[in-house]
Scaffold this motif. Structure first.
Motif, PDB file in Angstrom:
ATOM      1  N   ILE A   1       4.617 112.054 -27.631  1.00  0.00           N
ATOM      2  CA  ILE A   1       4.687 112.967 -26.476  1.00  0.00           C
ATOM      3  C   ILE A   1       5.862 112.607 -25.571  1.00  0.00           C
ATOM      4  N   LYS A   2       6.122 111.301 -25.443  1.00  0.00           N
ATOM      5  CA  LYS A   2       7.193 110.832 -24.564  1.00  0.00           C
ATOM      6  C   LYS A   2       8.544 111.418 -24.930  1.00  0.00           C
ATOM      7  N   GLN A   3       8.734 111.738 -26.203  1.00  0.00           N
ATOM      8  CA  GLN A   3      10.020 112.264 -26.659  1.00  0.00           C
ATOM      9  C   GLN A   3      10.297 113.675 -26.140  1.00  0.00           C
ATOM     10  N   LEU A   4       9.265 114.337 -25.584  1.00  0.00           N
ATOM     11  CA  LEU A   4       9.467 115.680 -25.029  1.00  0.00           C
ATOM     12  C   LEU A   4      10.476 115.670 -23.886  1.00  0.00           C
ATOM     13  N   SER A   5      10.630 114.527 -23.232  1.00  0.00           N
ATOM     14  CA  SER A   5      11.570 114.450 -22.108  1.00  0.00           C
ATOM     15  C   SER A   5      12.997 114.785 -22.546  1.00  0.00           C
TER      16      SER A   5
END
Length: 285
Positions: free
Chosen positions: A100-104
């Motif tokens: 999910i963190k890669q959505l940034s």
């Protein structure tokens, strides 16, 4: 060659401490009393650890007051990201949080198009699409895409992080770097402490009742992770550093499987991790 001036050394450090941070953070949340007090405790410890590195770097601070104004706004969003992030990590697997963190990265591309009027570059759009696709792949259930509250909060947290990064970009080079990292940890901790109306006894109680070893390890890894990532970007080329740093995604899947027993959607996570690495390469070329 001085190893401490080599960007490869800091990428290596980042990969180690980023994976350790994600894994130990998950373990730490299993014994937490309050998400807010745990966040404040670990932010403060992480920021304090970074302060010990200050003497090894030049003491430089920006003269332009505008820098501090925008940094202040960014810190508010960092605080929101960190606080929401603790709740998210308590409800999701460490490897899932990292996906999910890669959505940034995708959010940053969208922000660049909307607010900076950056040119439409096909490979960046494809990269952003692959990041979104990787998240859909992980959370797709029986012909439907289900978002529980933790996934939804994870998306919100990353949006806050993107806003902070969008405002704060390039300011770190104007500061003593360890002090800057400490600033982006301790000040958000103070904001959370004030707005959640916490007391010092809440922080001490959290430490005494929690897993002391994992709290200290997570905090130390947090500070070193942020510091080493910024050093890698300052010393190396973004087009090389970013794809290498994205290896944390697949490393977290592997380590989560081996040490935390995170077996749910394992093959999907591996495919999603590969898609994310490919997407970062596309975005940065």
């Amino acid at each position: 060659m001085n190893i401490f001036s080599n960007w490869i050394f800091y990428v290596f450090l980042y990969l180690i401490f980023s994976v350790a941070f994600n894994q130990f953070y998950k373990v730490t949340t299993k014994t937490m009393v309050k998400p807010g007090s745990l966040t404040v405790l670990m932010q403060f410890l992480a920021g304090t650890f970074c302060l010990f590195l200050m003497p090894f770097f030049e003491f430089t601070f920006p003269q332009d007051l505008k820098v501090y104004f925008f940094l202040g706004i960014a810190i508010i969003f960092y605080a929101l990201n960190d606080r929401i992030g603790t709740t998210v990590r308590s409800g999701l697997e460490a490897s899932t949080c990292n996906v999910i963190k890669q959505l940034s990265t995708a959010f940053m591309i969208v922000f660049g198009l909307l607010f900076f009027k950056e040119p439409f570059v096909l490979n960046k759009i494809i990269g952003a699409f692959l990041i979104v696709l990787s998240n859909v792949l992980v959370f797709y259930e029986k012909k439907s895409f289900k978002l529980n509250k933790y996934v939804s909060l994870g998306i919100i947290a990353n949006l806050c992080f993107t806003v902070a990064l969008f405002i704060d970009v390039n300011y770190s080079e104007q500061f003593n770097l360890p002090f800057y990292v400490s600033l982006t940890l301790i000040v958000p901790a103070l904001l959370i402490f004030i707005f959640e109306r916490l007391k010092l006894k809440d922080i001490f109680y959290e430490f005494n009742k929690g897993n002391k070893k994992t709290i200290i390890i997570t905090s130390f890894c947090w500070g070193i992770m942020l510091f080493s990532q910024l050093m890698a970007y300052q010393l190396g080329k973004t087009t090389i550093v970013a794809p290498l740093c994205s290896l944390t995604v697949i490393l977290n899947v592997i380590i989560g499987y081996l040490f935390l027993g995170e077996k749910q959607h394992l093959y999907r996570k591996i495919i999603a991790s590969i898609l994310i690495i490919i997407s970062v390469i596309l975005i940065k070329i």
